[in-house]
Design an enzyme around this catalytic site. Structure first.
Site, PDB file in Angstrom:
ATOM      1  N   HIS A   1      29.643 -41.997  53.865  1.00 45.52           N
ATOM      2  CA  HIS A   1      29.216 -41.950  52.463  1.00 45.52           C
ATOM      3  C   HIS A   1      29.359 -40.553  51.860  1.00 45.52           C
ATOM      4  O   HIS A   1      29.334 -40.393  50.638  1.00 45.52           O
ATOM      5  CB  HIS A   1      27.782 -42.468  52.320  1.00 45.52           C
ATOM      6  CG  HIS A   1      26.727 -41.535  52.801  1.00 45.52           C
ATOM      7  ND1 HIS A   1      26.087 -41.689  54.008  1.00 45.52           N
ATOM      8  CD2 HIS A   1      26.187 -40.433  52.234  1.00 45.52           C
ATOM      9  CE1 HIS A   1      25.195 -40.730  54.151  1.00 45.52           C
ATOM     10  NE2 HIS A   1      25.244 -39.955  53.098  1.00 45.52           N
TER      11      HIS A   1
ATOM     12  N   ASP B   1      28.539 -46.298  59.015  1.00 46.10           N
ATOM     13  CA  ASP B   1      28.556 -45.097  58.162  1.00 46.10           C
ATOM     14  C   ASP B   1      28.981 -43.888  58.993  1.00 46.10           C
ATOM     15  O   ASP B   1      28.164 -43.053  59.381  1.00 46.10           O
ATOM     16  CB  ASP B   1      27.172 -44.892  57.554  1.00 46.10           C
ATOM     17  CG  ASP B   1      27.155 -43.798  56.488  1.00 46.10           C
ATOM     18  OD1 ASP B   1      28.248 -43.327  56.100  1.00 46.10           O
ATOM     19  OD2 ASP B   1      26.052 -43.419  56.054  1.00 46.10           O
TER      20      ASP B   1
ATOM     21  N   SER C   1      23.062 -35.275  55.193  1.00 42.42           N
ATOM     22  CA  SER C   1      23.954 -36.391  55.510  1.00 42.42           C
ATOM     23  C   SER C   1      25.056 -35.973  56.465  1.00 42.42           C
ATOM     24  O   SER C   1      25.678 -34.922  56.297  1.00 42.42           O
ATOM     25  CB  SER C   1      24.625 -36.913  54.232  1.00 42.42           C
ATOM     26  OG  SER C   1      23.709 -37.571  53.423  1.00 42.42           O
TER      27      SER C   1
END
Length: 278
Positions: free
Chosen positions: A75, A124, A222
């Site tokens: 992402h 992901d 992230s």
């Protein structure tokens, strides 16, 4: 392996549009996602950490797993923008405002499983091939082995998450220095209940939190590594809020499928003969 046979090379307009669709997932845009409730780690104690930057601004974390390959979250591509020329990997950093011991390398290509879903956050995970090999040295830059076991983790396993993200849930600027926090693996069914199955917490995901310190990954973390007993077992994927025990951090767990996919990409896209998982 069959679920991973389709590989996406980002760049198509439809795919880019899909990635930019707004999401309530806290890390859908990783510049909107440092560690809260954590502490500054010893400088260069995590020499495999990578700061992924757009126009010299930190947006996501990553891990150097080979001298030309960085592992991060899929992402994160959503905030990199259409042109790779503005994206760089910074290695060897502790303070993001200091260039000492650092190497700044451009991006050659992104690789994401065709099964990645921006909506459910399934798979992901993303491999980034750098334009050149980085210089491995004993102090500031090293590779980190991806755990080969692919086994699930027991509830209560103590782990650590590391990153340059914001240090408070209301913060907007990344931390200047690398931060770390201790978190514990939670029961997957309980986590699924906390999230009301939105998203569904699959076997390829992990939930972790630290209720005593309300420690958690947050904006800007992230793609950073989750280490359990010094093994690199997963990466920061998402969650809602930061440090909320009822909305724990969610991580991509490196299952056997993921390990096979990583091996396949590096084997076919590397110019070296020594390929595969470290």
């Amino acid at each position: 392996m069959e679920r991973f046979n389709r590989i996406i090379r980002f760049g198509g307009p439809l795919l880019q549009t899909a990635l930019l669709i707004a999401s309530v997932w806290k890390l859908a845009a990783c510049s909107e996602v440092t560690i809260v409730g954590g502490h500054e780690v010893k400088p260069h104690s995590r020499p495999w950490m990578v700061s992924l930057q757009v126009k010299n601004s930190h947006v996501c974390g990553g891990t150097l797993i080979r001298d030309q390959w960085v592992l991060t979250a899929a992402h994160c591509k959503g905030v990199f923008g259409e042109s790779k020329k503005f994206v760089e990997a910074v290695l060897g950093a502790h303070s993001l405002t200091s260039s000492k011991n650092t190497q700044r390398v451009a991006i050659e290509e992104y690789y994401v499983p065709g099964t990645y879903s921006d909506r459910t956050k399934e798979d992901d995970i993303m491999l980034i091939k750098l334009k050149m090999k980085v210089k491995i040295n004993s102090k500031a830059v090293k590779v980190k082995e991806v755990s080969k076991s692919g086994k699930d983790l027991q509830v209560g396993t103590q782990c650590q998450v590391t990153g340059w993200g914001v240090v408070s849930a209301t913060g907007s600027m990344p931390s200047d220095t690398l931060q770390g926090a201790e978190v514990d693996i939670l029961d997957r069914k309980l986590c699924d209940c906390f999230y009301n199955r939105n998203p569904v917490i699959t076997q390829d995901m992990l939930c972790a939190s630290n209720n005593k310190r309300q420690a958690d990954a947050c904006k800007g973390d992230s793609g950073g590594p989750l280490e359990c007993k010094k093994a690199f077992v997963g990466l920061v994927s998402g969650g809602l809020g930061c440090g909320n025990p009822k909305k724990p951090g969610v991580y991509t767990r490196f299952s056997k499928r993921h390990l096979d996919w990583i091996h396949k990409i590096i084997k076919h896209q590397s110019n070296t003969t020594n390929v595969g998982i470290l």
